[in-house]
Design an enzyme around this catalytic site. Structure first.
Site, PDB file in Angstrom:
ATOM      1  N   LYS A  47     -44.947 -50.204 -51.112  1.00  0.00           N
ATOM      2  CA  LYS A  47     -44.219 -50.955 -50.077  1.00  0.00           C
ATOM      3  C   LYS A  47     -42.722 -50.988 -50.376  1.00  0.00           C
ATOM      4  O   LYS A  47     -41.888 -50.856 -49.465  1.00  0.00           O
ATOM      5  CB  LYS A  47     -44.786 -52.376 -49.986  1.00  0.00           C
ATOM      6  N   LYS A  49     -34.130 -59.795 -49.823  1.00  0.00           N
ATOM      7  CA  LYS A  49     -35.117 -60.112 -50.867  1.00  0.00           C
ATOM      8  C   LYS A  49     -35.791 -58.846 -51.382  1.00  0.00           C
ATOM      9  O   LYS A  49     -35.971 -58.656 -52.588  1.00  0.00           O
ATOM     10  CB  LYS A  49     -36.147 -61.097 -50.286  1.00  0.00           C
TER      11      LYS A  49
END
Length: 298
Positions: free
Chosen positions: A178, A246
């Site tokens: 991811k 993030k």
């Protein structure tokens, strides 16, 4: 777990934000019984109106479910809902399996895997590529790490949520994949923003610039949508810039762990940091708007 009516497991779903709030109705429509939990009680009540049961705590949820799915914002949220005294692991039983779909650090996935294993609970990390439209279409691509046997148990559920799930190996491999994918997403957006700025500053008419870019082979489907945001000068948040920021940090943390040089990612993270005060809650494609302002383009 064959997915037939009699053998469908009860699912507990933790985290009802942008993604989770669209995954739950999809699972309900597929015939699964769901219990839900979210730190924001109104979100859980909304799912309750669709037919899900609402748990008071993740621990209560886990006690009544065979499969526990989590899809939360960040590492600290995942550790809170899983490892706190009222967390899911406190209520899980040996036949339980955890599917974590959050975007977190691979080492957080591995830490949770070991904590679950200590309780005799199986766990896979199953991070997703796609956003709300892909959830609604059931066309997510799901990256899985953990034990293959646990993945095979969970595959019928993953098949409801995505068009494809790919088993990549041991715990943390799904979340690693991811980060690799989101690196391309983030750097692609930064490149698109800079391309628009150069074209505009050099005197190309903005509408035509966008039209021509959309005709080229180098612009991805995701960037096609971003160019439409730019055309409208509206950036409704499918995937907020704060989450991209993030994720950039997760990439750089992982790069530090494995000694991988990521110079462009480091620069993109710093630009995202500069954009955060005014643009953090907008879609990550609003980096285009930030770069235009940065360049003095009104």
């Amino acid at each position: 777990m064959t997915g037939t009516e009699h053998s469908r497991p009860n699912i507990g779903f933790i985290g009802l934000g942008h993604m989770g709030s669209h995954m739950v109705p999809r699972l309900l429509r597929a015939g699964y019984h769901l219990t839900v939990y979210d730190r924001t009680a109104e979100r859980a009540r909304a799912m309750g109106q669709l037919g899900a049961l609402v748990a008071e705590t993740p621990r209560d949820l886990a006690a009544s479910c065979e499969v526990i799915i989590s899809c939360v914002t960040n590492d600290s949220a995942l550790e809170a809902v899983m490892l706190a005294p009222d967390g899911a692991l406190a209520g899980a039983h040996a036949s339980s399996v955890i599917i974590d779909m959050s975007t977190v650090a691979p080492q957080t996935s591995r830490h949770l895997f070991q904590a679950a294993r200590a309780k005799g609970v199986s766990m896979i990390d199953a991070a997703v590529s796609g956003s709300v439209p892909q959830v609604e279409q059931g066309s997510l691509v799901i990256f899985v790490g953990g034990e293959r046997e646990a993945y095979e148990r969970c595959k019928p559920i993953l098949d409801v949520l995505g068009k494809q799930s790919i088993y990549l190996g041991s715990s943390g491999k799904g979340t690693t994949m991811k980060l690799v994918v989101n690196m391309l997403l983030g750097l692609g957006r930064q490149a698109l923003a800079e391309a628009l700025v150069l074209g505009e500053k050099a005197g190309l008419e903005r509408e035509q610039l966008i039209d021509v870019l959309k005709q080229t082979a180098v612009v991805s489907p995701r960037q096609q949508a971003d160019l439409e945001h730019a055309r409208q000068r509206e950036y409704p948040a499918d995937f907020a810039l704060a989450l991209m920021y993030k994720d950039f940090q997760l990439m750089l943390d992982e790069a530090f762990e494995v000694s991988a040089p990521l110079p462009m990612t480091a620069v993109a993270q710093q630009i995202a940091a500069a954009a955060m005060p005014g643009y953090g809650e907008k879609d990550a494609s609003a980096i285009i708007q930030f770069m235009e302002a940065f360049a003095g383009i009104s």
